[in-house]
Design a protein around this motif. Structure first.
Motif, PDB file in Angstrom:
ATOM      1  N   HIS A 639      -0.747 -11.853   5.269  1.00 28.79           N
ATOM      2  CA  HIS A 639       0.427 -11.301   4.599  1.00 28.79           C
ATOM      3  C   HIS A 639       0.439  -9.772   4.681  1.00 28.79           C
ATOM      4  CE1 HIS A 639       2.303 -14.866   2.817  1.00 28.79           C
ATOM      5  NE2 HIS A 639       1.073 -15.350   2.643  1.00 28.79           N
ATOM      6  N   TRP A 640      -0.713  -9.158   4.525  1.00 28.01           N
ATOM      7  CA  TRP A 640      -0.781  -7.693   4.594  1.00 28.01           C
ATOM      8  C   TRP A 640      -0.466  -7.195   5.999  1.00 28.01           C
ATOM      9  CZ3 TRP A 640      -0.597  -4.004   1.215  1.00 28.01           C
ATOM     10  CH2 TRP A 640      -0.949  -2.698   1.600  1.00 28.01           C
ATOM     11  N   GLN A 641      -0.997  -7.863   7.007  1.00 27.57           N
ATOM     12  CA  GLN A 641      -0.679  -7.485   8.382  1.00 27.57           C
ATOM     13  C   GLN A 641       0.808  -7.679   8.678  1.00 27.57           C
ATOM     14  OE1 GLN A 641      -3.484 -10.083  10.322  1.00 27.57           O
ATOM     15  NE2 GLN A 641      -4.944  -8.396  10.715  1.00 27.57           N
ATOM     16  N   THR A 642       1.368  -8.732   8.188  1.00 22.10           N
ATOM     17  CA  THR A 642       2.804  -8.967   8.390  1.00 22.10           C
ATOM     18  C   THR A 642       3.625  -7.888   7.703  1.00 22.10           C
ATOM     19  OG1 THR A 642       2.403 -11.344   8.510  1.00 22.10           O
ATOM     20  CG2 THR A 642       4.658 -10.619   8.039  1.00 22.10           C
ATOM     21  N   LEU A 643       3.189  -7.494   6.504  1.00 19.18           N
ATOM     22  CA  LEU A 643       3.912  -6.450   5.772  1.00 19.18           C
ATOM     23  C   LEU A 643       3.877  -5.128   6.523  1.00 19.18           C
ATOM     24  CD1 LEU A 643       5.296  -5.356   3.173  1.00 19.18           C
ATOM     25  CD2 LEU A 643       2.982  -4.929   2.288  1.00 19.18           C
ATOM     26  N   THR A 644       2.686  -4.694   6.963  1.00 20.89           N
ATOM     27  CA  THR A 644       2.545  -3.372   7.569  1.00 20.89           C
ATOM     28  C   THR A 644       3.032  -3.317   9.006  1.00 20.89           C
ATOM     29  OG1 THR A 644       0.252  -3.924   8.163  1.00 20.89           O
ATOM     30  CG2 THR A 644       0.620  -2.768   6.068  1.00 20.89           C
ATOM     31  N   LYS A 645       2.913  -4.417   9.758  1.00 22.22           N
ATOM     32  CA  LYS A 645       3.253  -4.385  11.180  1.00 22.22           C
ATOM     33  C   LYS A 645       4.663  -4.861  11.478  1.00 22.22           C
ATOM     34  CE  LYS A 645      -0.951  -3.108  12.312  1.00 22.22           C
ATOM     35  NZ  LYS A 645      -1.237  -1.756  12.840  1.00 22.22           N
ATOM     36  N   VAL A 646       5.254  -5.625  10.564  1.00 22.44           N
ATOM     37  CA  VAL A 646       6.563  -6.209  10.849  1.00 22.44           C
ATOM     38  C   VAL A 646       7.597  -5.791   9.799  1.00 22.44           C
ATOM     39  CG1 VAL A 646       7.861  -8.357  11.147  1.00 22.44           C
ATOM     40  CG2 VAL A 646       5.517  -8.174  12.026  1.00 22.44           C
ATOM     41  N   VAL A 647       7.322  -6.121   8.549  1.00 27.65           N
ATOM     42  CA  VAL A 647       8.332  -5.946   7.506  1.00 27.65           C
ATOM     43  C   VAL A 647       8.670  -4.471   7.289  1.00 27.65           C
ATOM     44  CG1 VAL A 647       8.855  -6.333   5.073  1.00 27.65           C
ATOM     45  CG2 VAL A 647       7.659  -8.092   6.391  1.00 27.65           C
ATOM     46  N   LEU A 648       7.637  -3.628   7.093  1.00 31.27           N
ATOM     47  CA  LEU A 648       7.906  -2.216   6.814  1.00 31.27           C
ATOM     48  C   LEU A 648       8.548  -1.513   7.998  1.00 31.27           C
ATOM     49  CD1 LEU A 648       4.770  -1.109   4.752  1.00 31.27           C
ATOM     50  CD2 LEU A 648       7.030  -1.763   3.940  1.00 31.27           C
ATOM     51  N   LEU A 649       8.136  -1.870   9.220  1.00 31.24           N
ATOM     52  CA  LEU A 649       8.758  -1.249  10.389  1.00 31.24           C
ATOM     53  C   LEU A 649      10.222  -1.636  10.499  1.00 31.24           C
ATOM     54  CD1 LEU A 649       5.941  -1.611  13.079  1.00 31.24           C
ATOM     55  CD2 LEU A 649       6.556   0.397  11.731  1.00 31.24           C
ATOM     56  N   THR A 650      10.515  -2.897  10.270  1.00 27.39           N
ATOM     57  CA  THR A 650      11.904  -3.340  10.351  1.00 27.39           C
ATOM     58  C   THR A 650      12.751  -2.707   9.248  1.00 27.39           C
ATOM     59  OG1 THR A 650      11.100  -5.454  11.215  1.00 27.39           O
ATOM     60  CG2 THR A 650      13.381  -5.368  10.455  1.00 27.39           C
ATOM     61  N   ALA A 651      12.173  -2.544   8.060  1.00 29.40           N
ATOM     62  CA  ALA A 651      12.915  -1.984   6.927  1.00 29.40           C
ATOM     63  C   ALA A 651      12.835  -0.465   6.858  1.00 29.40           C
ATOM     64  CB  ALA A 651      12.376  -2.577   5.620  1.00 29.40           C
TER      65      ALA A 651
END
Length: 747
Positions: A639-651
């Motif tokens: 979940h942390w990797q998804t947050l930092t590598k995908v979610v935050l970049l997209t947002a």
């Protein structure tokens, strides 16, 4: 079927009509907003631009007045209708400057002194004149103009008064001729200083006391108590004598040396001797500027310099502040303004120049005169010049409304009277008419950025961390409660936050400063430790709390930590600082402390900014498509990797927009910084000292500023600068947001 089709067709037409109306309304609203912004922009420019207008001097009218004697001094009354003329032979003449009186301008003549030896005049605003006589006496007079309005028509009458109660005073008890003379009087202080024929410096001071039984205008209702003495320890070859209006300082020039004489009740004492010579020329003349705190020195190399006294290491000393550049043509006369620190200079070739002390460059320079006038004077309101050449009295209209405002005074360091060195200063008002406005925008721009910076330091971590947790980790049931609650905070009036910050939070921070600082350090450390402790717990313990409700564990810890820091603060103060934190900061570390400081502003304004950043950032994170998150988790990411590598970049475009919106809100905030700071325009990054911002300055001073004045227009300039700031921040935010959107749109 036909009826159903007709119904659907009618519904589609209605929908298209509503869509068009909505589209038209949105477009019209957007265009209206743009037009409003453009109108605000140009209105601010319209009010501001006159302060940068150039000085103009234009001929007005000519009055012919012939006199058989030699002119000594000329003055103009406030309405520019009448003038007075003192001759070196002791005559006072009142002259009308009205065009309708041009054929017979002489109003009245008065004999003031017989065969005078010397002549002196005070600063122009005081308009007191004196003649030194051959028997040691001095005649002191003051021309006055009284205005009445019979039948709603302004009528001015001229007369002679004796401001010190009588017309003659024995300045030299030995009866020597007074060959040089200086006089000054203001309020209840007066002084006359003269040089006798045998080169002694004699003086007479006056103390005034109100006489309730014999009241009258212009000090005639005062009982004056004279005191005579000699000024010793000065050379015999004194060239010039200058006295200040308060009667406490006498400047005696002997060649290139100025003797600064301090006058007190018992007599006078030489306080300092200053060599004021320049490498390129000798001093030829000295005179006082308005306010009597500055000397203008004219040298033989056609240079003019400004000198004033400053206090350094507990001692007052006369120092040179600046030079004014002139051409090689000799300077014939300097004409100082009545109430401002400006002056005009006339050179041998007829060149007229205008200067102001806080501006480095010449304000006006034109070859106005074909021949140098015998006398040039300026009106009390600085809107007229009167040039006397023979029997021609030429009046000029002067447009010089804002000489104190320029690029240097607004954005550069200026050495003001009494300051130890050049500095950025905002001090717009004073009780004195001769006060020199100090309107540097640098301190309040600095205060604006300082307040916004500390507010963002407080708001960004809390707002972004809350947005990330709420949008990505928190359960939907809890999110439905937390998000509206935080957004409701944005509706809280900032005046309430400012009130609470100034009257409730500021005393708490002062009382528990050690605990507040300790909590700022321990809060992030404690949160990390709690997170680490939760991670190492056995799975059977961690699974007992539903996913998304972990914040419930952290909240009691935060409350207990905050209470513990506050409770421990008095013990820490006693242990480390002997119970006096402010004394330790001031005496040991040299750090000033204001109760209403940047720390209080950062906390209060941070709470005002948090809802803006939180709401926009949370929406951006929550709007990240679910298939991106699911795909990342399906590929084995945490979940942390998804947050930092995908979610935050997209947002990231939305997050950056949130930050810029919060910064714009912090820069434009008014009530919190108005009520929670000391509103002191100082330039210091110390978090324990206050500041003054652009918005707070406008809110405080605009209601009391005179419409059309320099102060008024500079406040509009401050509003224009604030407008530009918010425009720049929003533009940068939009450009970066578009760049990030293009970069991560492929995700």
């Amino acid at each position: 079927m036909a009826s159903a089709s007709a119904f659907l067709l009618g519904e589609n037409r209605g929908r298209r009509l509503r869509d068009r109306l909505v589209r038209f309304g949105v477009t019209a609203g957007g265009i209206s907003v743009l037009i409003t912004l453009v109108l605000i922009f140009f209105y601010l420019l319209y009010v501001t631009l006159p302060i940068f207008s150039s000085v103009t001097v234009k001929p007005r009218n000519i009055t012919i007045a012939s006199f058989p004697d030699t002119v000594a001094a000329v003055g103009v009354e406030e309405n520019n209708d009448f003038a007075f003329r003192f001759s070196k032979q002791g005559e006072l003449t009142f002259v009308s400057l009205k065009p309708e009186d041009s054929l017979d301008p002489i109003i009245s003549q008065h004999s003031i002194a017989n065969n005078p030896v010397s002549f002196a005049q005070s600063l122009p605003r005081d308009a007191i004149f004196a003649y030194g006589l051959s028997d040691g006496f001095v005649n002191v007079v003051k021309p006055i103009f009284q205005v009445s309005f019979p039948g709603n028509k302004r009528i001015s009458t001229a007369s002679v008064s004796y401001p010190l109660g009588q017309s003659r005073f024995l300045l030299d008890p030995q009866g020597q001729a007074i060959v040089d003379l200086a006089i000054s009087s203001r309020d209840s202080e007066a002084i006359i200083v003269g040089k006798t024929a045998d080169s002694r410096i004699v003086a007479m001071t006056f103390k005034g006391q109100d006489d309730a039984l014999n009241s009258g205008p212009l000090n005639t209702g005062s009982i004056w108590q004279p005191h005579s003495f000699e000024i010793t320890d000065v050379p015999q070859n004194i060239n010039e004598i200058i006295v200040t209006p308060d009667g406490r300082t006498v400047y005696l020039r002997s060649g290139n040396y100025i003797y600064v004489v301090q006058v007190n009740q018992s007599g006078a004492k030489v306080r300092d001797v200053v060599n004021v010579s320049d490498k390129n020329g000798n001093i030829e003349k000295i005179e006082l500027l308005s306010g009597a705190n500055s000397l203008l020195l004219t040298a033989s190399d056609n240079s003019v310099s400004q000198w004033f006294e400053v206090v350094r290491d507990g001692k007052r000393s006369l120092v040179k502040a600046r030079d004014f550049e002139f051409s090689a043509i000799p300077i014939k006369e300097l004409v100082s303004e009545y109430y401002r620190k400006g002056f005009f200079a006339v050179q041998q070739d007829g060149m007229l120049s205008a200067y102001y002390t806080s501006e480095r460059n010449v304000l006006y320079k034109e070859p106005l005169f074909e021949q140098v006038p015998d006398k040039l004077i300026i009106s009390p309101r600085a809107d007229r010049l009167l040039a006397i050449s023979g029997d021609q009295w030429q009046t000029y209209t002067v447009k010089n409304s804002h000489p104190e405002i320029g690029f240097a005074s607004l954005w550069q360091q200026v050495w003001y009277e009494g300051y130890q060195e050049p500095d950025y200063v905002w001090q717009s008002t004073s009780a004195s008419d001769e006060f020199e406005p100090k309107l540097s925008l640098v301190p309040i721009v600095f205060g604006t950025l300082k307040a916004a910076l500390y507010a963002m330091f407080f708001a960004i971590p809390l707002a972004l961390a809350g947005a990330v947790y709420t949008a990505y980790f928190m359960s939907s049931r809890m999110r439905n409660v937390v998000k509206p609650t935080v957004e409701i905070m944005e509706a809280l009036p900032t005046v309430i936050l400012g009130f609470l910050a100034g009257l409730w939070l500021a005393p708490i921070v002062e009382m528990y400063l050690s605990g507040i600082v300790m909590s700022l350090i321990l809060f992030p450390v404690t949160i990390l430790l709690v997170g680490w402790g939760w991670a190492v717990l056995p799975g059977k313990w961690r699974y007992r709390i539903p996913n998304g409700f972990h914040i419930v564990i952290l909240m009691p810890v935060i409350v207990l930590l905050g209470y513990g820091c506050i409770a421990a603060s008095p013990y820490i103060d006693q242990w480390l600082f002997d119970g006096d934190v402010r004394g330790f900061l001031t005496n040991e570390l040299g750090i000033g402390y204001d109760q209403r400081n940047a720390l209080v502003v950062g906390i209060a304004m941070g709470f005002a900014v948090i809802p803006t950043i939180f709401s926009i950032a949370e929406d951006a994170i929550f709007s990240v498509p679910g298939h991106l998150t699911s795909g990342s988790l399906a590929l084995g990411a945490t979940h942390w990797q998804t947050l930092t590598k995908v979610v935050l970049l997209t947002a990231s475009p939305g997050i950056f927009s949130a930050l810029m919106m919060g910064l714009g809100r912090a820069v434009g905030e008014t009530m919190i910084v108005l009520m929670a700071t000391g509103n002191t325009p100082i330039m210091d990054w110390n978090i324990l000292q206050g500041m003054r911002t652009l918005a707070a300055t406008i809110a405080i001073e605009m209601p009391e500023s005179e419409v059309g004045s320099s102060h008024y227009r500079v406040l509009f300039l401050a509003a224009f600068v604030l407008f530009i700031f918010t425009f720049i921040f929003n533009t940068i935010g939009e450009l970066v947001r578009q760049r990030l959107r293009e970069k991560y749109s492929s995700l």
